[in-house]
Every structure is written in C-alpha cells, then in structure tokens.
Design an enzyme around this catalytic site. Structure first.
Site, PDB file in Angstrom:
ATOM      1  N   HIS A 178       0.866  -1.161  -0.141  1.00 18.09           N
ATOM      2  CA  HIS A 178       0.056   0.027  -0.038  1.00 18.09           C
ATOM      3  C   HIS A 178       0.817   1.261   0.221  1.00 18.09           C
ATOM      4  CE1 HIS A 178      -3.889  -2.209   1.013  1.00 18.09           C
ATOM      5  NE2 HIS A 178      -2.896  -3.070   1.197  1.00 18.09           N
TER       6      HIS A 178
ATOM      7  N   HIS B 140       4.577 -13.952  -6.701  1.00 16.25           N
ATOM      8  CA  HIS B 140       3.286 -14.274  -5.895  1.00 16.25           C
ATOM      9  C   HIS B 140       2.162 -13.433  -6.554  1.00 16.25           C
ATOM     10  CE1 HIS B 140       3.855 -10.423  -4.279  1.00 16.25           C
ATOM     11  NE2 HIS B 140       2.934 -10.572  -3.437  1.00 16.25           N
TER      12      HIS B 140
ATOM     13  N   ASN C  71       1.150  -4.821  -7.258  1.00 17.35           N
ATOM     14  CA  ASN C  71       2.261  -3.983  -7.499  1.00 17.35           C
ATOM     15  C   ASN C  71       3.231  -4.847  -8.235  1.00 17.35           C
ATOM     16  OD1 ASN C  71       1.737  -1.434  -5.801  1.00 17.35           O
ATOM     17  ND2 ASN C  71       1.466  -3.061  -4.098  1.00 17.35           N
ATOM     18  N   SER C  72       3.724  -6.104  -7.826  1.00 14.19           N
ATOM     19  CA  SER C  72       4.483  -6.780  -8.715  1.00 14.19           C
ATOM     20  C   SER C  72       4.078  -7.121  -9.933  1.00 14.19           C
ATOM     21  CB  SER C  72       4.762  -8.035  -8.077  1.00 14.19           C
ATOM     22  OG  SER C  72       5.611  -7.848  -6.803  1.00 14.19           O
TER      23      SER C  72
ATOM     24  N   GLU D   1       4.549  -4.217 -12.000  1.00 12.34           N
ATOM     25  CA  GLU D   1       5.934  -3.601 -12.283  1.00 12.34           C
ATOM     26  C   GLU D   1       6.564  -4.911 -13.439  1.00 12.34           C
ATOM     27  OE1 GLU D   1       7.281  -4.170  -8.296  1.00 12.34           O
ATOM     28  OE2 GLU D   1       6.276  -2.395  -7.427  1.00 12.34           O
TER      29      GLU D   1
ATOM     30  N   GLY E 201      -5.812 -14.190  -1.854  1.00 11.38           N
ATOM     31  CA  GLY E 201      -6.365 -12.739  -2.046  1.00 11.38           C
ATOM     32  C   GLY E 201      -6.524 -12.518  -3.622  1.00 11.38           C
TER      33      GLY E 201
HETATM   34  C1  UDX Z   1      -0.368  -7.151  -1.013  1.00 14.46           C
HETATM   35  C2  UDX Z   1      -0.970  -7.993  -1.839  1.00 14.46           C
HETATM   36  O1  UDX Z   1      -0.602  -8.953  -2.359  1.00 14.46           O
HETATM   37  C3  UDX Z   1      -1.331  -7.017  -3.166  1.00 14.46           C
HETATM   38  O2  UDX Z   1      -2.121  -7.716  -4.260  1.00 14.46           O
HETATM   39  C4  UDX Z   1      -2.107  -5.755  -2.850  1.00 14.46           C
HETATM   40  O3  UDX Z   1      -2.506  -4.801  -3.889  1.00 14.46           O
HETATM   41  C5  UDX Z   1      -1.197  -5.190  -1.836  1.00 14.46           C
HETATM   42  O4  UDX Z   1      -1.022  -5.885  -0.584  1.00 14.46           O
HETATM   43  P1  UDX Z   1       2.464  -7.648  -1.311  1.00 14.46           P
HETATM   44  O5  UDX Z   1       2.125  -9.115  -1.272  1.00 14.46           O
HETATM   45  O6  UDX Z   1       3.369  -7.047  -0.648  1.00 14.46           O
HETATM   46  O7  UDX Z   1       1.088  -6.665  -1.546  1.00 14.46           O
HETATM   47  O8  UDX Z   1       2.816  -7.587  -3.177  1.00 14.46           O
HETATM   48  P2  UDX Z   1       2.989  -6.517  -4.159  1.00 14.46           P
HETATM   49  O9  UDX Z   1       1.654  -5.666  -4.399  1.00 14.46           O
HETATM   50  O10 UDX Z   1       3.585  -7.014  -5.099  1.00 14.46           O
HETATM   51  O11 UDX Z   1       3.867  -5.371  -3.318  1.00 14.46           O
HETATM   52  C6  UDX Z   1       5.103  -5.451  -2.837  1.00 14.46           C
HETATM   53  C7  UDX Z   1       5.895  -4.388  -3.333  1.00 14.46           C
HETATM   54  O12 UDX Z   1       7.242  -4.558  -2.654  1.00 14.46           O
HETATM   55  C8  UDX Z   1       6.318  -4.125  -4.792  1.00 14.46           C
HETATM   56  O13 UDX Z   1       5.921  -2.778  -5.168  1.00 14.46           O
HETATM   57  C9  UDX Z   1       7.839  -4.757  -4.834  1.00 14.46           C
HETATM   58  O14 UDX Z   1       8.463  -4.003  -5.940  1.00 14.46           O
HETATM   59  C10 UDX Z   1       8.171  -4.596  -3.373  1.00 14.46           C
HETATM   60  N1  UDX Z   1       9.259  -5.450  -3.307  1.00 14.46           N
HETATM   61  C11 UDX Z   1       9.123  -6.580  -2.989  1.00 14.46           C
HETATM   62  C12 UDX Z   1      10.555  -4.848  -3.245  1.00 14.46           C
HETATM   63  O15 UDX Z   1      11.080  -3.575  -3.430  1.00 14.46           O
HETATM   64  N2  UDX Z   1      11.665  -5.659  -2.916  1.00 14.46           N
HETATM   65  C13 UDX Z   1      11.388  -7.066  -2.665  1.00 14.46           C
HETATM   66  O16 UDX Z   1      12.322  -7.491  -2.426  1.00 14.46           O
HETATM   67  C14 UDX Z   1      10.207  -7.552  -2.596  1.00 14.46           C
END
Ligand code: UDX
Length: 474
Positions: free
Chosen positions: A20, A370, A374-375, A378, A393
């Site tokens: 977030h 996963h 955001n991933s 990206e 989710g």
């Molecule tokens: C979670 C949910 O999975 C996501 O779908 C929802 O919209 C927000 O909450 P998360 O599981 O952490 O988030 O995944 P993701 O949405 O991909 O966000 C992770 C963020 O951390 C990305 O922006 C990614 O670039 C960043 N990241 C991750 C890093 O900068 N370094 C890392 O080693 C791992």
C-alpha cells in the site's frame, strides 16, 4: 525551492503495508511533480522506517519533487508494540485513526497549509468519512486491479452467485473472462483465514459515494473491457479513474519536470540489498530468474525447501528474495559463502531487493512472483515474463490475468514441488513459447510506458485530477 504557500495541498493516507505504501508514494511523486504540495501519511508504526528509507523526516517541510513538494506526516495512533493480528490491527486503526486524522487535518490548517483533498485507501474507509465530515474533498486510491474492484463490487452488492471452493461453476462478470473459484480473490471464500480483509475491502463500498474520485492503480489500455463494462452495472459503481501503472521507471522515465529527487526516493520497510544490482551486472543478458513473494506471503518450510531445490535445479542463475522472517526456513547449508552465494555460486539470496531496478536489469530473464498487484504491474511495465505463483487474495485473479489474458507467463500450481519450479522456469526462459511470452511482455511494457509519459492516458487523468483539486482549492 521554497515552500509554495499557494500550492494546493493533498494528503495521501494508506494502510502501513508495503503493498500500500509503494503505490501511495508513487502517486504522491506524480502529484508533486505536477506542482502540488503532497503529504504522505500512515500509522506511526512505520514512521521511523519510512524516514530511514525516504531520507525525509516526518513533520517537516519535506523535499522538492518536480514542480511541487513531498512531505511525510503520521497519525498519532499510540501503539504499545503488542503483537496484534490483522483483525486487531485493523480495529486499532479504525478506533484511533479517525480522531488522529481529524487532528492532523486541523494541524495542517493551523500551519497555513490547509488540506484540499484527502486520498484514502481501501483498507481505511474511515478516512473518506473524516475528510467528508471536515468538508475536505475525498478521493480513494484503489491499489488493486479494476478486475478485482469489479469482482468485489459484484460480491458486495450480491449481483452474482459466487462459486464456492471446490465446485466447478464459473463466474460470469461483464468485462471479465469467466472465472473459476480458484481465480476469484480468496478473501471471498468463506473458509479463508484472512476473510477479515475481504470484509474490510467490501466495507469501503459503503461510503465510496462520499469520495469525489476513485483513482485506480491500473491503466485504460490494460483493463479496457472491465472499465467499459462497469458503468453498465446496476447499482452503478463509482467511476474508476486509471492513474497507473504506479511503478518506478527510473530517472528520466515518465516524470515530466522531475529533477530526480522523486525518482530516487524509496519507501522500503526492509532495507534493500543494493549490491544485488552489481551482482546482476556480472550475469549474462536474459539469464537470471528473479524470485520473490512480496512483503507478507509466508511460505511453509516445505514450500521454501522445494523452492530452494527447484531454483538450484533449474540451471539458471537466480536472485531470490528471502525475507528475514522466512530465512530460518531455508534448508540447512543452502546459503554458502556468508549471506550471498547459493547453489554453488549460481544464486544470490537477499532479504529485500530494489525490485524496480532488478526488473529493469537486462540480465533478468523471468520473474517467479506471487502476483501481488504491484509486482504484477511492475513486471508488465518492465516487460519481464512470469512464473505465476499466487498464494491468496487478489493474487489469484492477478495470476490468471498475467498468464491467460496477457499471455506473458505460465502458472506454477500448489503444492509446490521442485520439479514444477524447474519446469516452469524452463518454459518461460527458452523455446518458441518463451519467445512469444517475451514478445507479449515487451509489447505491454511499451504500452505501460506510453500511458504514463506526458500526454499518455494515465498522465492526462493525473493532470485532470490535479487541475480539479486546484480549482476546488481556490
Ligand atoms: C499485498 C497484496 O499481495 C497486493 O496484491 C495488494 O495489492 C497489496 O498488498 P504484497 O503481497 O507485498 O502486497 O505484494 P505487491 O503488491 O507485489 O507489493 C510488494 C511491493 O514490494 C512491490 O512494489 C515490490 O516492488 C516491492 N518489493 C518486493 C521490493 O521492493 N523488494 C522486494 O524484495 C520485494
């Protein structure tokens, strides 16, 4: 640049999770670039970490970004450090957040920078109420896809019958491909342990009409059919305004007028191992498997072991993010040579990576992800094919989207087995099908970059939002 007292002030507030914080900070930079004074806000629980990551201390005047300024401020939500589960933490925010946000808005007005708009977040629906009650225009930043918005909206309004786990009915929602129970955000499954999150997201719909804008981290070209279908739904949902992808494209990427200060600013809650970029520099082009499950997914010890052996067996170099909470689950002896080299020197294991820089690196061949939203965005923006390994989710829906709709990768299904990891990696790295996936990924990357470039559709939506906030602030 001196603080411009006349610049309209927008306050963005988010749930204190990495998934977030990143889209909030990235939207904040775009708004500041276009001349606004922007405050990023969250729970005090992340105050110190965000100050360390961004280099900007809380409560001050902030730093110049493009034609505007970006600052941080935090809710005064006293937290005694007791370990709380998600349900209790959301309850803590729901009780201490509203008075703390109201007080913050008052303090800003007293300091001569009244807030012209509050941009809230799906996990904090109360922020919209606080803003509206204070007479401040409100917006919501939806941090997941338009598809997931539509699914939650249909669920919240009882518009379709959802398949239950295990049954093979398909879900038909206008603008979306037919979905199986496995493709639907798992928070909607009655048995899901994080159902509280689904309830929280649905709770947002109760007051979304009080927000003047629903900004969404997606782009028109990516989710055209979903965006076109939503206005035809009864009851009519709020209009989604795509302002994404909210990703870092690097200095000179998309940010018109940005002097680079914004591009460099990060919001990592775990400090990133920048040295992995130097390691990538030593690897052959399009050779490295980058693997990460984001900030909150916890794999079982068995899954971690299978992943470790699978990556080692895949024959490619790999960069694997194993967060500190997961590191004890690595198989004994997997990490050699201190913290860095794994599988005979072919791999690198880091606690956190600068993911934007990693995905942009020419050595990266694919992303075992996963599928957090955001991933997902990206990797789309970087044009990197995926091995999609969703856990729960919205990740389930995002994985289907990446593989079956965008056709830029393959699924890796549970239960995780080392042979499955090796086969999935092989399938996206070499051969005619891998070439086709890479071509699709490259095409999507070009579209993603164009939409946030000056005059692209998302850029125009951001500009229209800035203009409207500025007009209302006069
Ligand atoms: C979670 C949910 O999975 C996501 O779908 C929802 O919209 C927000 O909450 P998360 O599981 O952490 O988030 O995944 P993701 O949405 O991909 O966000 C992770 C963020 O951390 C990305 O922006 C990614 O670039 C960043 N990241 C991750 C890093 O900068 N370094 C890392 O080693 C791992």
């Amino acid at each position: 640049m001196a603080e411009d007292a006349a610049a309209p002030h927008v306050l963005l507030i988010c749930y204190p999770g990495q998934g977030h914080i990143n889209p909030m900070l990235r939207l904040a930079k775009r708004l500041a670039t276009k001349g606004l004074l922007v405050t990023c806000c969250s729970s005090s629980i992340v105050r110190d970490k965000l100050a360390a990551a961004s280099g900007v201390s809380a409560g001050g005047a902030g730093v110049p970004v493009g034609r505007g300024r970006l600052r941080f401020d935090f809710l005064d939500d006293p937290f005694d450090g007791t370990e709380l589960d998600l349900h209790d933490f959301l309850h803590h925010l729901e009780t201490s957040g509203p008075p703390a946000l109201a007080a913050l808005l008052r303090r800003q007005a007293e300091a001569g920078r009244p807030v012209a708009c509050v941009v809230g977040n799906p996990f904090l629906p109360w922020a919209t109420d606080v803003a509206a009650d204070a007479g401040v225009p409100a917006a919501v930043l939806w941090v997941q896809s338009c598809a997931v918005f539509s699914i939650y909206y249909h669920f919240a309004n009882g518009l379709v019958k959802f398949p239950r786990e295990g049954d093979d009915a398909r879900l038909a929602i206008p603008g979306l491909p037919d979905l199986s129970a496995a493709d639907v955000p798992s928070f909607l499954h009655a048995s899901h342990p994080y159902k509280v999150l689904g309830d929280t997201v649905q709770g947002q719909f109760r007051n979304m009409a009080r927000a003047s804008w629903v900004l969404v981290n997606s782009f028109a070209e990516l989710e055209r059919d979903t965006l076109a279908a939503l206005p035809g739904v009864t009851p009519r949902p709020p209009r989604l305004i795509p302002v994404g992808p909210l990703v870092e494209l690097g200095v000179g990427g998309q940010e018109e007028g940005d002097d680079g200060a914004g591009a460099a600013m990060r919001g990592d809650l775990i400090s990133a191992a920048e040295e992995c970029v130097a390691w990538l520099d030593t690897q052959a082009p399009r050779s490295v498997v980058y693997a990460s499950v984001g900030s909150i997914v916890m794999l079982s010890a068995e899954a971690v072991a299978e992943m470790a052996h699978g990556l080692a067996a895949a024959g490619q170099p790999f960069l694997w993010v194993v967060r500190p909470d997961t590191r004890p689950l690595l198989p004994e002896g997997f990490i050699l040579d201190g913290a860095a080299a794994a599988a005979g020197g072919r791999g690198m294991v880091v606690p956190w990576s600068p993911q934007d820089r990693v995905l942009a690196h020419p050595a990266v061949a694919c992303f075992l992800t996963h599928c957090g939203w955001n991933s997902t965005l990206e990797t789309v923006a970087a044009g990197v094919p995926v091995v999609a390994f969703p856990q729960w989710g919205d990740q389930c829906t995002d994985a289907k989207f990446l593989v079956d709709d965008l056709r830029m990768g393959v699924h890796l299904r549970a239960p995780l087995r080392r042979e499955g990891v090796r086969e999935a990696v092989d399938a996206v790295v070499a051969g005619p099908e891998a070439d086709a996936m890479r071509a699709n990924a490259r095409a999507w990357s070009a579209t993603a970059r164009a939409t946030v470039a000056l005059g692209g559709s998302s850029d125009l939506h951001v500009q229209a939002f800035v203009d409207e906030v500025s007009r209302r602030a006069r």
